[in-house]
Scaffold this motif. Structure first.
Motif, PDB file in Angstrom:
ATOM      1  N   PHE A 142       0.832  -1.194   0.000  1.00 54.75           N
ATOM      2  CA  PHE A 142       0.000   0.000   0.000  1.00 54.75           C
ATOM      3  C   PHE A 142       0.876   1.257   0.000  1.00 54.75           C
ATOM      4  CE2 PHE A 142      -3.823  -2.315   1.379  1.00 54.75           C
ATOM      5  CZ  PHE A 142      -3.271  -3.419   2.000  1.00 54.75           C
ATOM      6  N   LYS A 195       1.692  -5.511   4.204  1.00 55.97           N
ATOM      7  CA  LYS A 195       0.937  -6.450   5.036  1.00 55.97           C
ATOM      8  C   LYS A 195       1.405  -7.856   4.736  1.00 55.97           C
ATOM      9  CE  LYS A 195      -3.701  -7.875   6.320  1.00 55.97           C
ATOM     10  NZ  LYS A 195      -3.439  -9.297   6.030  1.00 55.97           N
ATOM     11  N   PHE A 255       3.388   7.397   2.967  1.00 51.66           N
ATOM     12  CA  PHE A 255       3.788   6.218   3.709  1.00 51.66           C
ATOM     13  C   PHE A 255       3.594   4.976   2.863  1.00 51.66           C
ATOM     14  CE2 PHE A 255       4.345   8.079   7.870  1.00 51.66           C
ATOM     15  CZ  PHE A 255       3.518   9.185   7.866  1.00 51.66           C
ATOM     16  N   GLY A 291       1.101 -11.654   6.706  1.00 53.25           N
ATOM     17  CA  GLY A 291       0.462 -12.283   7.858  1.00 53.25           C
ATOM     18  C   GLY A 291      -0.637 -11.395   8.405  1.00 53.25           C
ATOM     19  N   ASN A 292      -0.636 -11.210   9.729  1.00 52.87           N
ATOM     20  CA  ASN A 292      -1.693 -10.447  10.376  1.00 52.87           C
ATOM     21  C   ASN A 292      -1.389  -8.969  10.547  1.00 52.87           C
ATOM     22  OD1 ASN A 292      -3.193 -12.718  10.650  1.00 52.87           O
ATOM     23  ND2 ASN A 292      -2.679 -13.091  12.774  1.00 52.87           N
ATOM     24  N   LYS A 293      -0.178  -8.526  10.206  1.00 49.55           N
ATOM     25  CA  LYS A 293       0.230  -7.178  10.555  1.00 49.55           C
ATOM     26  C   LYS A 293       0.443  -6.304   9.330  1.00 49.55           C
ATOM     27  CE  LYS A 293       2.633  -8.875  14.650  1.00 49.55           C
ATOM     28  NZ  LYS A 293       3.922  -8.961  15.370  1.00 49.55           N
ATOM     29  N   LEU A 294       0.006  -5.061   9.453  1.00 46.01           N
ATOM     30  CA  LEU A 294       0.318  -4.052   8.442  1.00 46.01           C
ATOM     31  C   LEU A 294       1.369  -3.144   9.045  1.00 46.01           C
ATOM     32  CD1 LEU A 294      -0.423  -2.766   5.676  1.00 46.01           C
ATOM     33  CD2 LEU A 294      -1.943  -1.253   6.946  1.00 46.01           C
ATOM     34  N   VAL A 295       2.548  -3.105   8.429  1.00 46.15           N
ATOM     35  CA  VAL A 295       3.679  -2.342   8.960  1.00 46.15           C
ATOM     36  C   VAL A 295       3.982  -1.191   8.015  1.00 46.15           C
ATOM     37  CG1 VAL A 295       6.123  -2.439   9.580  1.00 46.15           C
ATOM     38  CG2 VAL A 295       4.615  -4.354  10.124  1.00 46.15           C
ATOM     39  N   PHE A 296       4.206  -0.014   8.601  1.00 49.28           N
ATOM     40  CA  PHE A 296       4.455   1.194   7.824  1.00 49.28           C
ATOM     41  C   PHE A 296       5.935   1.551   7.793  1.00 49.28           C
ATOM     42  CE2 PHE A 296       0.311   3.095   6.880  1.00 49.28           C
ATOM     43  CZ  PHE A 296      -0.520   2.285   7.622  1.00 49.28           C
ATOM     44  N   GLY A 297       6.332   2.209   6.729  1.00 47.69           N
ATOM     45  CA  GLY A 297       7.625   2.840   6.690  1.00 47.69           C
ATOM     46  C   GLY A 297       7.605   4.142   7.474  1.00 47.69           C
ATOM     47  N   ALA A 298       8.772   4.766   7.588  1.00 43.70           N
ATOM     48  CA  ALA A 298       8.884   5.980   8.411  1.00 43.70           C
ATOM     49  C   ALA A 298       8.277   7.206   7.739  1.00 43.70           C
ATOM     50  CB  ALA A 298      10.349   6.239   8.748  1.00 43.70           C
ATOM     51  N   GLY A 299       7.969   7.103   6.451  1.00 45.63           N
ATOM     52  CA  GLY A 299       7.327   8.214   5.764  1.00 45.63           C
ATOM     53  C   GLY A 299       8.308   9.076   4.998  1.00 45.63           C
TER      54      GLY A 299
END
Lengths: 111, 114
Positions: free
Chosen positions: A34, A94, A90, A96-104
């Motif tokens: 995303f 995703k 950003f 597995g179960n987690k959506l992880v973001f970059g620092a932007g």
């Protein structure tokens, strides 16, 4: 656990310049990808997403992104930026179960 | 259809106080999550839930508790607030089954701990 790296924290461009924001991720399995945008004082809004199929994804406001699986990358592009594109962008992954973001990446477009 | 609703939008606490940030969604989403946003660090996942009665820890869970007694609500509790918890908190939800799992975000809650 997955992680996301955005290469540039600040980018300054003039109107009509082309934009490319880098995003690399680390995760061994199937991912959904995303790009979100946050305009000043607002919450996050989805620009575009990749789940499967054509790796070149087109989003809103003329943005597009290309998923390159071999490079674990999902770079955001726009051929000609406008002053109204000034915002923070950003990348998110995703797995597995987690959506992880970059620092932007904070983009400032000079008029 | 209100989407994701967070309350309060602003809160100031003293160190050691407790409080609950409320999050509700009316889209029948199975998945709900809490993030904190800090300058230069993006959004970091605190806790998430894939359905009523199911919660799990994210990247930065310490100092926070959650529960998911209904599909609609996912409150975030700060047990004993610390200055390091000064941040903007976002609740987000999405479908869990099926293809379209785009996260929908609330408008954020700005918390200051003195």
């Amino acid at each position: 656990a997955q992680s996301v790296s955005q290469h540039n924290h600040h980018v300054i461009l003039s109107e009509a310049a082309s934009l490319e924001l880098g995003c690399n991720y680390s995760y061994g399995g199937t991912v959904n990808l995303f790009w979100y945008v946050q305009y000043p004082g607002q919450h996050l809004q989805l620009l575009l997403k990749y789940f499967s199929g054509d790796p070149l994804v087109k989003g809103i406001k003329g943005f597009e992104a290309e998923f390159i699986k071999s490079k674990f990358s999902f770079n955001l592009r726009k051929p000609s930026v406008q002053w109204s594109d000034t915002a923070e962008y950003f990348c998110a992954v995703k797995g597995g179960n987690k959506l992880v973001f970059g620092a932007g990446t904070i983009l400032r477009v000079k008029s | 259809n209100a989407g994701v609703t967070q309350t309060p939008k602003f809160q100031v606490l003293k160190t050691g106080q407790s409080m609950t940030l409320q999050c509700a969604q009316d889209m029948n989403h199975e998945y709900m999550s809490w993030y904190r946003q800090d300058p230069g660090m993006g959004l970091r996942l605190i806790h998430y839930s894939v359905g009523a009665g199911i919660t799990d820890q994210g990247e930065v869970p310490n100092g926070y508790n959650v529960s998911r007694s209904t599909t609609e609500d996912f409150p975030l509790r700060l047990l004993s607030a610390a200055p390091s918890q000064t941040s903007v908190y976002f609740c987000a939800s999405s479908y869990w089954t099926g293809k379209e799992r785009e996260l929908f975000f609330g408008e954020g809650s700005r918390l200051t701990v003195l």
